[in-house]
Scaffold this motif. Structure first.
Motif, PDB file in Angstrom:
ATOM      1  N   UNK A   1      -3.244  21.284  -4.588  1.00  0.00           N
ATOM      2  CA  UNK A   1      -3.333  20.995  -3.163  1.00  0.00           C
ATOM      3  C   UNK A   1      -3.746  19.537  -3.015  1.00  0.00           C
ATOM      4  N   UNK A   2      -2.787  18.686  -2.702  1.00  0.00           N
ATOM      5  CA  UNK A   2      -3.041  17.245  -2.610  1.00  0.00           C
ATOM      6  C   UNK A   2      -3.652  16.904  -1.260  1.00  0.00           C
TER       7      UNK A   2
ATOM      8  N   UNK B   1       0.845  -1.190   0.000  1.00  0.00           N
ATOM      9  CA  UNK B   1       0.000   0.000   0.000  1.00  0.00           C
ATOM     10  C   UNK B   1       0.884   1.245   0.000  1.00  0.00           C
ATOM     11  N   UNK B   2       0.668   2.113  -0.982  1.00  0.00           N
ATOM     12  CA  UNK B   2       1.463   3.332  -1.126  1.00  0.00           C
ATOM     13  C   UNK B   2       0.596   4.546  -0.815  1.00  0.00           C
ATOM     14  N   UNK B   3       1.079   5.394   0.080  1.00  0.00           N
ATOM     15  CA  UNK B   3       0.358   6.607   0.447  1.00  0.00           C
ATOM     16  C   UNK B   3       1.301   7.800   0.316  1.00  0.00           C
ATOM     17  N   UNK B   4       0.797   8.883  -0.274  1.00  0.00           N
ATOM     18  CA  UNK B   4       1.625  10.066  -0.514  1.00  0.00           C
ATOM     19  C   UNK B   4       0.900  11.290   0.015  1.00  0.00           C
ATOM     20  N   UNK B   5       1.649  12.149   0.723  1.00  0.00           N
ATOM     21  CA  UNK B   5       1.129  13.400   1.255  1.00  0.00           C
ATOM     22  C   UNK B   5       2.130  14.503   0.952  1.00  0.00           C
ATOM     23  N   UNK B   6       1.700  15.725   1.211  1.00  0.00           N
ATOM     24  CA  UNK B   6       2.606  16.854   1.020  1.00  0.00           C
ATOM     25  C   UNK B   6       2.239  17.975   1.965  1.00  0.00           C
ATOM     26  N   UNK B   7       3.241  18.600   2.549  1.00  0.00           N
ATOM     27  CA  UNK B   7       3.040  19.761   3.409  1.00  0.00           C
ATOM     28  C   UNK B   7       2.819  21.027   2.594  1.00  0.00           C
ATOM     29  N   UNK B   8       3.225  20.995   1.330  1.00  0.00           N
ATOM     30  CA  UNK B   8       3.143  22.164   0.478  1.00  0.00           C
ATOM     31  C   UNK B   8       2.266  21.880  -0.742  1.00  0.00           C
TER      32      UNK B   8
END
Length: 393
Positions: free
Chosen positions: A179-180, A156-163
């Motif tokens: 805006x992800x 399972x791959x999960x991606x986030x971003x602060x920016x």
């Protein structure tokens, strides 16, 4: 990602024209009540956006329709507000945004930039931007801000971003601030879900580039989900090149169930392997048969069977073939079982995840995750996305 915000607003009523509405207001820090200067305020998936001034004030011109207003600022939780501009009134908004209380990078989520991180980054870009000829020309300018977490146990791959992601689409002539909100990829099931709020900015270029971008945008529009939704609302599918038919899916009766296969494999282990002329071998061989069988109903489906007052509601699956354009070779190559076949007309399958969805005039779907797309539409991603205020006229 959970959006935390406080929203206060006041409104005044007066007559408006049928075209644009002026959306204006202020953005304040929720804790200090101080104005937030240079915050980004934009209408999701459009080219409409602006920055607040030193007093936190903003003003936008918005066409009639359902939209999502996004307020974004580094160091603050993003604000997402549903907006219906079809009402004949002007509204002055006071948005209060909360400072971030944590950072993804400070809670131990940030992955190491080792070889596996870059491998997962490549997978993310293929599943998020896409792998079409257009998507391959896209660049994420601040990809190092991505927080990529992969669980090898669950694949399972999960991606986030602060920016906000800075994306440059050189084929379509857009710079995209994205805006992800969520990206999840189940590699075992081949299932991808992502949710975000993009704002498009037109790139500058000479007349030759502008003509090329206009041509590429029109090609991206033809046969797209946006094109389909607009055509469906107007009940002009076939005139616009779409053929819609019901797709019937059923379990393959000739294939053993997963429970039966599990029991057979357990029995084989208990007896120390397959024996000579073991009848279990023939049953086990059927595991390679497809789980699902499909049958296409060739009868034309009347609009009133699934479309009422711009609400799309039905059970099962629909297949849509766009006869105006054939598949890209890269899509054909991505279908591992059919590498040697020639490109055909673009074929997609869609089904509902909710009881119904609303089709907007601009080509959007509400809620956006209420529909599951497979086939060609499932293959196209952000790299082929156009803003909702795009017109092919």
């Amino acid at each position: 990602m959970k959006y935390l915000f406080t929203l206060l607003f006041c409104c005044f009523i007066h007559s408006l024209g049928a075209q644009d509405q002026i959306l204006k207001g202020r953005v304040l820090d929720e804790k200090t009540n101080e104005p937030v200067a240079f915050a980004s305020v934009f209408i999701s998936t459009t080219t409409t956006g602006t920055l607040t001034n030193e007093k936190g004030e903003f003003s936008l011109s918005v066409k009639a329709g359902n939209y999502e207003v996004i307020v974004s600022m580094v160091g603050y939780e993003p604000l997402v507000y549903a907006l219906d501009t079809r009402q004949k009134r002007a509204v002055s908004y006071l948005f209060k945004i909360q400072p971030k209380t944590y950072s993804l990078q400070t809670v131990g989520v940030k992955a190491k930039r080792d070889s596996s991180w870059y491998d997962n980054l490549k997978i993310f870009k293929e599943q998020f931007l896409g792998s079409s000829e257009t998507a391959q020309q896209c660049r994420i300018l601040n990809e190092n801000q991505l927080v990529i977490v992969f669980d090898p146990q669950t694949a399972f791959l999960e991606v986030k971003s602060d920016e906000v992601l800075k994306i440059e689409n050189r084929e379509l002539g857009y710079r995209i601030n994205y805006l992800l909100a969520e990206f999840k990829y189940d590699m075992r099931q081949g299932y991808v879900t992502y949710l975000g709020y993009p704002n498009f900015q037109l790139m500058e270029g000479n007349k030759s580039r502008q003509r090329r971008w206009a041509k590429n945008r029109q090609r991206a529009y033809k046969g797209s989900i946006m094109h389909f939704v607009r055509s469906l609302r107007n009940q002009q599918l076939e005139a616009e090149g779409f053929n819609l038919r019901r797709l019937i899916r059923m379990l393959n009766p000739n294939r053993p169930t997963e429970e039966e296969l599990k029991a057979i494999r357990q029995k084989i282990r208990e007896q120390g392997g397959l024996r000579k002329d073991d009848p279990l071998e023939k049953i086990l061989a059927k595991a390679s048969l497809p789980k699902i069988l499909e049958k296409l109903d060739t009868a034309r489906v009347a609009y009133d069977e699934y479309l009422k007052n711009d609400q799309l509601t039905f059970e099962g699956f629909f297949q849509v073939v766009y006869v105006g354009e054939k598949e890209e070779p890269t899509y054909v190559m991505s279908q591992s079982r059919h590498r040697n076949r020639q490109p055909m007309f673009q074929t997609s399958v869609f089904s509902l995840r909710t009881e119904s969805v609303l089709l907007e005039e601009n080509g959007s779907i509400l809620p956006p995750l209420g529909v599951m797309f497979e086939g060609y539409w499932g293959w196209e991603k952000v790299g082929d996305l156009l803003p909702l205020d795009y017109s092919d006229q």
